[in-house]
Structure formats: C-alpha cells, structure tokens
Design a protein around this motif. Structure first.
Motif, PDB file in Angstrom:
ATOM      1  N   LYS A  72      -3.358  -5.011   4.427  1.00 50.58           N
ATOM      2  CA  LYS A  72      -3.264  -5.435   3.033  1.00 50.58           C
ATOM      3  C   LYS A  72      -1.971  -6.235   2.831  1.00 50.58           C
ATOM      4  O   LYS A  72      -1.975  -7.301   2.210  1.00 50.58           O
ATOM      5  CB  LYS A  72      -3.266  -4.192   2.150  1.00 50.58           C
ATOM      6  N   ASN A 107       0.817  -1.216   0.000  1.00 47.81           N
ATOM      7  CA  ASN A 107       0.000   0.000   0.000  1.00 47.81           C
ATOM      8  C   ASN A 107       0.846   1.260   0.000  1.00 47.81           C
ATOM      9  O   ASN A 107       0.432   2.308   0.496  1.00 47.81           O
ATOM     10  CB  ASN A 107      -0.933  -0.016   1.213  1.00 47.81           C
ATOM     11  N   VAL A 153      -8.661  -7.868  -1.987  1.00 48.73           N
ATOM     12  CA  VAL A 153      -7.304  -8.398  -1.759  1.00 48.73           C
ATOM     13  C   VAL A 153      -7.307  -9.883  -1.400  1.00 48.73           C
ATOM     14  O   VAL A 153      -6.397 -10.625  -1.775  1.00 48.73           O
ATOM     15  CB  VAL A 153      -6.580  -7.571  -0.669  1.00 48.73           C
TER      16      VAL A 153
END
Lengths: 445, 445
Positions: B144, A327, B169
C-alpha cells in the motif's frame, strides 16, 4: 508484436504444500524489447541535481575504502545514526509485542492507520501534557516518511520555505512533488526556484530575518536544528508563529531533537507557543530519543484547529492520506513506543540523551581547542563547525583522507551550509574520543 | 498582529535528568486566530468523494454496534486481515532481531533504504529463482505504501489504468497525485475522469478486453485479484505484457496474493512472462503470507531493464524516491522476513495459506449451496458473490443487520464491483463456520 521466444519461467514459493515450479530457465535469453517504454519520466524527478545526501556520503566513504584497503577503520561522525543498544525496559516492550503475535489471544493484524489508541493517548498526555488531544496524534514509521506524505497532502501549488541550511528532505520532497521550477541560469547556486530559502547563519544567530522573508504557504522549521544545532528561543518561536498567522501560512515544525534541549525555558514543542495550534503541524520521532533509527517510529501532530483557507480541517486531509497510502506503524514497534513512555522508558531515554550530549560536548571542545568557531552541540547532538569560507566538500574529503573520519559537508544541507561542516555526536564514546584525537593530530599547529 | 495572551505551556519529556516543565497551563484559553490560514486546500484531495473504503466499513460496523449494544458478536469477513498467530520459526526471527538490538554487537541503526542486503538476496533467490537480481528488490513497509510512493515517482502527467473493480488504493492515490480531473456531470457513476477503467466481470472471465482498451501509461494489474479472486492465466498475462510493450506502458503488477495459487501453470509473478522485465514493476507483501498485516513488510521489484521514454532507468528514480521519503523497513521486521524465507518459514507459510484456502472453500461452497453464483476462492482468499443486480451497499447493510456479518460491498472497489459482495477468507475457522451458519439461516429458502 509476437515474442520470438516463450519461456516458462519458474517462480519458487517452493515450501511443502506448494506446487513445485513447472520448469526452470536454463540459459534462456530474452530478445531485447523492440518497442521502448513510452512513459515519460516525471520531470520533477529530473530537477533533483544529485542523489540524496546521505547515500552520497556513504558512496564516497566506500570509494575511499576501496581505494585504500589498508586504511585504519573509518570513524563516522556523519549521518545522525544512533549507536547505543536499546535499553532494557524499552527492549522489553519490543520483544513483548513480538512474542504476543505468536499467541492466539495476543495476535493482531491491521491496526488503525493512525496508530494504536493507547500510544496516541500516551504521546498526548506524557509528551504534550494533555495540550494535544489523542486524535490529533498520528503515529507513523518516522518523520522522513511523514514529510513525504505531507507534501502529497499539500500538493504542487504551494510555496514552501526552508531554513537554509536544512535537513535535505524538505526541499527534495518539495521538488519531487512539483513545487519548484527547473534550475536555470538565473537560479542562485544550489537553490531550487520556487523554494523560499530563509538564511540562518551566525550573523542572525541562526534565526531568519522574517521582516525580510517572502510569504510562503508552508514553512519547514526545525529546532533544535539539523544541521546547525541551533535552538530557537521562546521569543523567536513566538515571532515565527505570529509571522505565520499574519501571512496565513502553515508551519511544519520538526521537533525530532527536542529532548536534547536542557536549557530551561527553551520550547520543546511549537505548541508551547500560544496560537500555534491554529498554524502548526509538528513532526516528531522516537529515532534519536530511543535508538529507534532502524526500528522506525515517529508521529505527526495535526491539531483540529488547523484549517485550510476553505475551512477544511487539515486533519481530515491528513487522515485521508494516512489511511490511503499508509497502513500504520508496525504493531511490534508501537509496543516499543509504549514502553518508551513508561517512567522506566523515559528514564532510559534520558540516560541515552545524556550520553550523546556528553559526546557533543567533547567534539565541541575539541574543535574549539583547535581554533575553530563552533555552533550547536549544547542543546543538540550536532556540532556545526565554521570553516571560514573553505569549501565544505573539500574539507569533507580532506578529513576523510587524512583522519579517516566521516563528517557531513554543510553544502549538502543547502547553499547556506557552504563553509560549514556538521559533526554528529551519535558515535560510540570510544569512537568519538579517537575521532577527536585524529582531528587534533590533523589540525594542531 | 499581537497575541493578546502569552502562555508558557509546559511540555513534558519529564524523565529524570530532563528539566522539569517550566510551568503548567491551568484553564488558559487562546483567543481565536484573527487571520485564517491562507493555504489553499490541495484540489486533488477534494476530488476524493468519500473516505477510504476500509475505515468506512469499520465506521458502519461501529455505528451498528452502538445502535445495537446487545447484538451478538459481529463476525468479520470484511477487510482481508489475517487472524492466525505468527508461527514459531518466523516469530523467532522477529524476536531474535528485537533482542539483538539490546546488545552492543547486535545493535543497528539506520539500514539501507532499499532493505537489508541478505533479505534482498533471499527474495531474489528463493521467490524468483534468481530471475531477479538482488539490486532490483526494494524492501518496504508494505505494498500500500509502495503504491503511494510509485505515484509520487510517476507524477501527475501519466494516465493510469485499473481493473474495474480493483483495490481502491490505485485510484485513490492517482487522484491524490493529481492524475485525474474533477468529477463532472459527464462522468460515469463512480468513476474519476482521467483513469482508464478496464472492466473485469463474469462476461469476460475477469480479464479485460485489451483490444478495446485505450492506452495508459501505467497499468495496475492484480492477480490473484482483489476483490474478484480471479487469477490471470499465463496466456492472459502474456497478452497483457505484449499489450504493454505495444503501447509503451508500464505494468504495476500486484502479486500480494501469489502464494494462494495452487493451480499448476498459473503464474505467481509477472516475471514468469517473457519480456516482462522491460515493462513491469511488481509489488508484493509478506502481509497475507506470513500474517504480517500488522507487522508491515513488503517489497517492490523494479527491473534494471525497465526504462522511461528518455532512457532513464525507472530503478534510478525509484531508488531516489525510496532514499528521500522512506528510511527502510524496520530492522526487527526485516529479521522476520529473513525467517519467512528459511525452509522452516516457507513451510509455516504454506500451512497458513492452506488454512485460509480451506476457509475460502467453505465460504464458497456455502454461498453456492444457497444458490449464489460465486467467483474466486480457489487460488485466492477472496470470494466474489454475484448479487444479480442488487445494490452491494444495501446487501452489506442487510447482512450486517440480519446475520451480524461484515462483508465488503463490491461498489467500494469501483463501479464495476456494483452488484457483487466480497467475502474474505482470513477469519479464524470457527468464525468462518459460524458466519456460514448465520448466512445459511438468513438466505435459506
């Protein structure tokens, strides 16, 4: 299946405005699960024979301290961990970007997964003289993490080659990804079947004999090298690129120690070699340059010209991996990276590099004066000491117990590292000087 | 093979004290490689049919802007990206830890891969009331990223189940890891064969019918849910844990939105459910709580009691993965995490949560007043709007073009999201108010 007890367990988030916990557990006990989890352990994890090297070193250090509570302080020449404070201008970049997050105008949330545009552009222009385009630069939280993500991109059907010895992450992550077979009785000591080990040692001047090396899909190559401290010459890297082209391989070039190179003409990037953009990825990091080992900032270059056999640009798949399971590096930290690449920042980095290289010189000269044959330590922060056949784990223990100095046994970097010891030049100067005194007292005839 | 040109390319690192580049490239051209790279593209990457959802939304937004340069400013109710500045006490934690890196005493390099001990302890005590031990807490750069690493730990032989719709994800990383088969003509629209899709929709109150769901090894479950905004009750989560126990499955519980829960009795952690420690991993994040979407800080809980079928503690393999391909969250950022968990920090977080929940209420009431059936938005920052069978990508485009508001089409979260639109409550208040006015002007009869 019915649970025999039902306990309302309280979870906090008990700041004002949040509801108070409903109730609290007081000595409540759960019955043991009557059905075990049926998920099979990933067999690739089981192929790893030992824990990751550096935590294992820390474990042994702590075990020594526990057994010898009155020991003089231990000096670490172990893991390559920076010790000098972050210099003023670079620190200002970090503090400034943190401060901005407290303002309405300066606040930022999710950034691009590939990194802040200014930083990508600055890396391309300042570090690669424009040879690399900004969109080929992917900013990250460090090379170690990028290597893990690269393995996910390559998948489990590729054959990986490593210098032997090498930074353990290349092999360990390849094993985790399923690129290797289980170790069996036919496996040479310390190797994983399926990995191509490219011997690098004094007899070949730490550059593999490529004429004699089986083809691999992905070739991990680190220069200046961790752990040997060897740097590959322009001729050697040209040979490597040509070999990769001939074999249709991809080079993953680890340039994390590039700015330690002071010798004129020695390449600091694989892209100094003609044609490298068609065969090479480069991983890199601010860790050792700017004291960012704990701050976490790196980058990976994936040139647009690099393509898989079916013509898919590698960059596309890398971008997909980065977008999906990453990210972006911290916005605060990227502000520090921008400051690193200002003229003031580059000057500060240069001073830090010189400091650590002076340590390296000291360690190198000390070990030489004690009669050891020593490699590295000139264009690199690592000194690789030849133990003339002695066990490196034994020598690690012997030095820890006698001189209270932590080193890294060469065997931790692969079978080719056995018989060598790595010393890191990243300790503070005073610690380095004292380590040299202790080693001299220990080894002097 | 001989390269027809040999160019000495200069790489900078041109700070004082570093050697000047040897020479510069001036319009030099490389000959095209005469042998293509022979590395096969990872077939799992090819199974991903489209780009990652959120960059795709950004791409469409930018395309609209490029085609309509005179457009009024676009308002984003799209990606769940925080917009409010980081509050004072938490900011002080970030700035303070940055500043300390500039001092000899306060400098730190590599930290433990698992996170700073104080932060692990504080998460365990402040957020889990001591129900979780500090050594079960692994601090990271976000959920994530942890989900990607979890896939590497689980490997490619597990079957994963997801709520449908769900955060993309889980599925995308499972596909990359090789857990799915290629999409073929028998594959239901938008699905990946090999994934268990657990339908969550108004007809089942957004909780899957477990009596009718095939067994999976790993069950991804998010509550409060992204994108539906539904929260699972204590009874539902108890059912989930019992089902996992019966089937020998591992739950990966995504609690990233837990502090948005205001309803008494609704669990904020899976560990509020008896027996969960034997079957569940929890991923969590400071992103939405503290405005850390760009700062990057999260954590994953792997209880010691959770074991693979062969008895290996999952925690051991998770620790090995974290040590090998991760190097700890930024030390600066972890200082911010510590400040978050001070009483002042928790109070600031609570104020931020209330701010975003007030936005959610506004959006929810506006859409309801316009005649839409709306879900979520009460204990969650997402509003899930029922389009009564209309295409969600069409509605996304229609709203972008008419109201210049970015939303997220439900189909981006899996086939079960088709016919819904997700609105995020993370915009600034004024933007939220204006978006409501624009949507009202657009939809009012």
């Amino acid at each position: 299946m019915v649970l025999s007890t039902f306990i309302a367990v309280a979870i906090a988030w008990s700041g004002p405005g949040m509801r108070a916990p409903v109730s609290r557990v007081a000595g409540a006990q759960m019955v043991a699960a009557d059905i075990a989890v049926g998920v099979k352990r990933n067999p690739n994890m089981a192929k790893l024979q030992a824990g990751y090297l550096f935590p294992e070193i820390g474990r042994r250090r702590n075990a020594y301290l526990a057994a010898h509570p009155d020991s003089r302080p231990i000096i670490s020449l172990g893991i390559g961990d920076t010790t000098q404070p972050i210099p003023t201008h670079i620190l200002g970049g970090l503090e400034g970007s943190a401060k901005r997050l407290g303002t309405k105008e300066g606040y930022s949330g999710y950034g691009a997964e590939q990194g802040v545009g200014d930083l990508r552009a600055k890396i391309a222009s300042k570090l690669y003289n424009g040879l690399i385009e900004p969109e080929e630069v992917f900013v990250s939280d460090g090379s170690k993490c990028d290597i893990g993500r690269l393995q996910l991109m390559f998948g489990n059907a590729v054959v990986s080659a490593v210098q032997d010895p090498s930074y353990p992450v290349y092999v360990d992550s390849a094993v985790m990804m399923g690129q290797t077979r289980p170790v069996d009785s036919a496996t040479p000591q310390g190797q994983h079947p399926g990995i191509v080990y490219m011997a690098c040692n004094p007899s070949n001047n730490f550059f593999p004999d490529l004429s004699n090396t089986p083809r691999a899909d992905v070739i991990y190559f680190c220069s200046p090298n961790n752990p040997t401290g060897a740097t590959a010459s322009r001729e050697q890297l040209t040979q490597l690129v040509q070999w990769a082209k001939k074999n249709g391989s991809i080079i993953v070039f680890d340039a994390a120690y590039a700015p330690f190179i002071k010798s004129a003409g020695t390449p600091k990037s694989i892209y100094e070699i003609p044609g490298a953009k068609e065969v090479a990825i480069e991983v890199n990091s601010f860790s050792k340059y700017a004291g960012f080992t704990g701050v976490r900032l790196g980058w990976t270059i994936v040139p647009s010209a690099l393509k898989f056999a079916d013509g898919t640009p590698v960059r596309n798949d890398w971008n997909r991996v980065m977008c999906t399971i990453f990210n972006g590096a911290s916005n605060i930290v990227q502000g520090g990276g921008l400051a690193c690449l200002d003229d003031e920042g580059l000057e500060e980095i240069s001073t830090l590099i010189d400091y650590y290289l002076d340590n390296a010189k000291l360690l190198r000269e000390t070990m030489e004066a004690l009669g050891f044959t020593v490699h590295g330590g000139a264009d690199a922060p690592y000194i690789f000491v030849d133990l003339k056949g002695k066990s490196s784990w034994d020598m690690f223990s012997h030095i820890l117990e006698t001189a209270q100095v932590v080193t890294i046994p060469g065997a931790g970097f692969g079978p080719g590292g056995e018989g060598f010891l790595r010393l890191s030049a990243f300790a503070p100067r005073a610690a380095c000087v004292e380590a040299c005194e202790r080693l001299t007292a220990m080894f002097k005839q």
